[in-house]
Design a protein around this motif. Structure first.
Motif, PDB file in Angstrom:
ATOM      1  N   ASN A   1       0.856  -1.190   0.000  1.00  0.00           N
ATOM      2  CA  ASN A   1       0.000   0.000   0.000  1.00  0.00           C
ATOM      3  C   ASN A   1       0.894   1.244   0.000  1.00  0.00           C
ATOM      4  O   ASN A   1       1.574   1.532   0.987  1.00  0.00           O
ATOM      5  N   HIS A   2       0.918   1.972  -1.108  1.00  0.00           N
ATOM      6  CA  HIS A   2       1.818   3.119  -1.227  1.00  0.00           C
ATOM      7  C   HIS A   2       1.501   4.224  -0.227  1.00  0.00           C
ATOM      8  O   HIS A   2       2.394   4.941   0.248  1.00  0.00           O
ATOM      9  N   LEU A   3       0.229   4.375   0.124  1.00  0.00           N
ATOM     10  CA  LEU A   3      -0.140   5.419   1.091  1.00  0.00           C
ATOM     11  C   LEU A   3       0.370   5.091   2.493  1.00  0.00           C
ATOM     12  O   LEU A   3       0.712   6.005   3.265  1.00  0.00           O
ATOM     13  N   TYR A   4       0.437   3.797   2.829  1.00  0.00           N
ATOM     14  CA  TYR A   4       0.978   3.401   4.123  1.00  0.00           C
ATOM     15  C   TYR A   4       2.472   3.719   4.199  1.00  0.00           C
ATOM     16  O   TYR A   4       2.965   4.198   5.227  1.00  0.00           O
ATOM     17  N   HIS A   5       3.189   3.430   3.114  1.00  0.00           N
ATOM     18  CA  HIS A   5       4.619   3.744   3.085  1.00  0.00           C
ATOM     19  C   HIS A   5       4.835   5.260   3.193  1.00  0.00           C
ATOM     20  O   HIS A   5       5.749   5.715   3.894  1.00  0.00           O
ATOM     21  N   GLN A   6       4.003   6.009   2.506  1.00  0.00           N
ATOM     22  CA  GLN A   6       4.113   7.472   2.556  1.00  0.00           C
ATOM     23  C   GLN A   6       3.877   7.987   3.972  1.00  0.00           C
ATOM     24  O   GLN A   6       4.647   8.819   4.482  1.00  0.00           O
ATOM     25  N   ARG A   7       2.830   7.488   4.626  1.00  0.00           N
ATOM     26  CA  ARG A   7       2.517   7.969   5.984  1.00  0.00           C
ATOM     27  C   ARG A   7       3.615   7.583   6.970  1.00  0.00           C
ATOM     28  O   ARG A   7       3.995   8.384   7.837  1.00  0.00           O
TER      29      ARG A   7
END
Length: 239
Positions: A186-192
């Motif tokens: 999940n790219h948003l999890y890595h970003q957060r």
């Protein structure tokens, strides 16, 4: 009255309401308008389906601050299902909308006492604590909840945001790691996670942030926030 113009027939209005429910669309104003303009005048035609429609309309009405409609739906549902925890939960949400938080808390606590697996009522308790800005109490309640329901990713993410609100980035980082274990792509999890590690500061944390911003971009090249994060992080890492 835009939605009534689009769905003037009973069958079309009913099908549209069903589609909104099945696809989990947030179209509260549309649901309320279809109910008031078409479906509420033809409840007999709905048959047994009317009870699920009442529930759907009640939630939409709460979202639109139409407490007159939501209260009426709860009244009808309670008359038909007097011992239903789902109906009692809807009644609790009406109490919340009225600002009667203590009464709502008592109702949710009674529901969770009767059924310890009632996750929705426990989450409503946490939502009330957030509304009252009792963030530390909300963290304590959510932490206790996750001791039983460790696989609830939504709860882990909520705890991340609560810790960030309290500027406790170390604990927020731990919670985000739990979410990443279950959803490593999940790219948003890595970003957060990268944002949180960057907020912690220090060379090691910033270097970790760079790695996860890069992973977010690798997973989704259109993630402009992660791209911007990479630029910011690069400027803070000595050559």
């Amino acid at each position: 009255m835009q939605y009534i113009m689009k769905f003037p027939c009973f069958s079309e209005a009913r099908d549209r309401l069903k589609k909104i429910k099945e696809e989990r669309l947030r179209r509260s104003d549309e649901v309320v308008e279809l109910w008031e303009g078409v479906l509420s005048k033809n409840t007999r035609k709905l048959g047994d389906e009317v009870w699920t429609v009442y529930e759907q309309v009640c939630i939409a009405a709460l979202d639109c601050d139409r407490l007159d409609i939501s209260r009426n739906c709860v009244k009808l549902l309670d008359a038909r299902f007097p011992n239903s925890s789902r109906v009692k939960r809807l009644a609790g949400m009406n109490l919340e909308a009225d600002g009667k938080f203590d009464d709502a808390i008592r109702m949710y606590e009674a529901l969770t006492k009767a059924d310890e697996t009632d996750t929705l009522s426990r989450k409503r308790l946490i939502a009330i604590l957030k509304t009252q800005k009792k963030y530390r109490d909300a963290i304590e309640e959510l932490t206790d909840y996750l001791k039983t329901f460790q696989n609830d990713q939504e709860a882990w993410l909520e705890l991340v945001e609560l810790y960030c609100h309290e500027l406790d980035y170390n604990k927020a980082s731990f919670c985000m790691e739990e979410a990443l274990i279950h959803h490593p792509h999940n790219h948003l999890y890595h970003q957060r996670y990268a944002e949180i590690r960057y907020a912690l500061g220090g060379f090691e944390n910033i270097d970790t942030a760079r790695t996860h911003f890069a992973k977010a971009v690798q997973l989704c090249r259109w993630n402009t926030d992660a791209l911007y994060g990479m630029c910011i992080v690069r400027g803070n890492i000595p050559e």
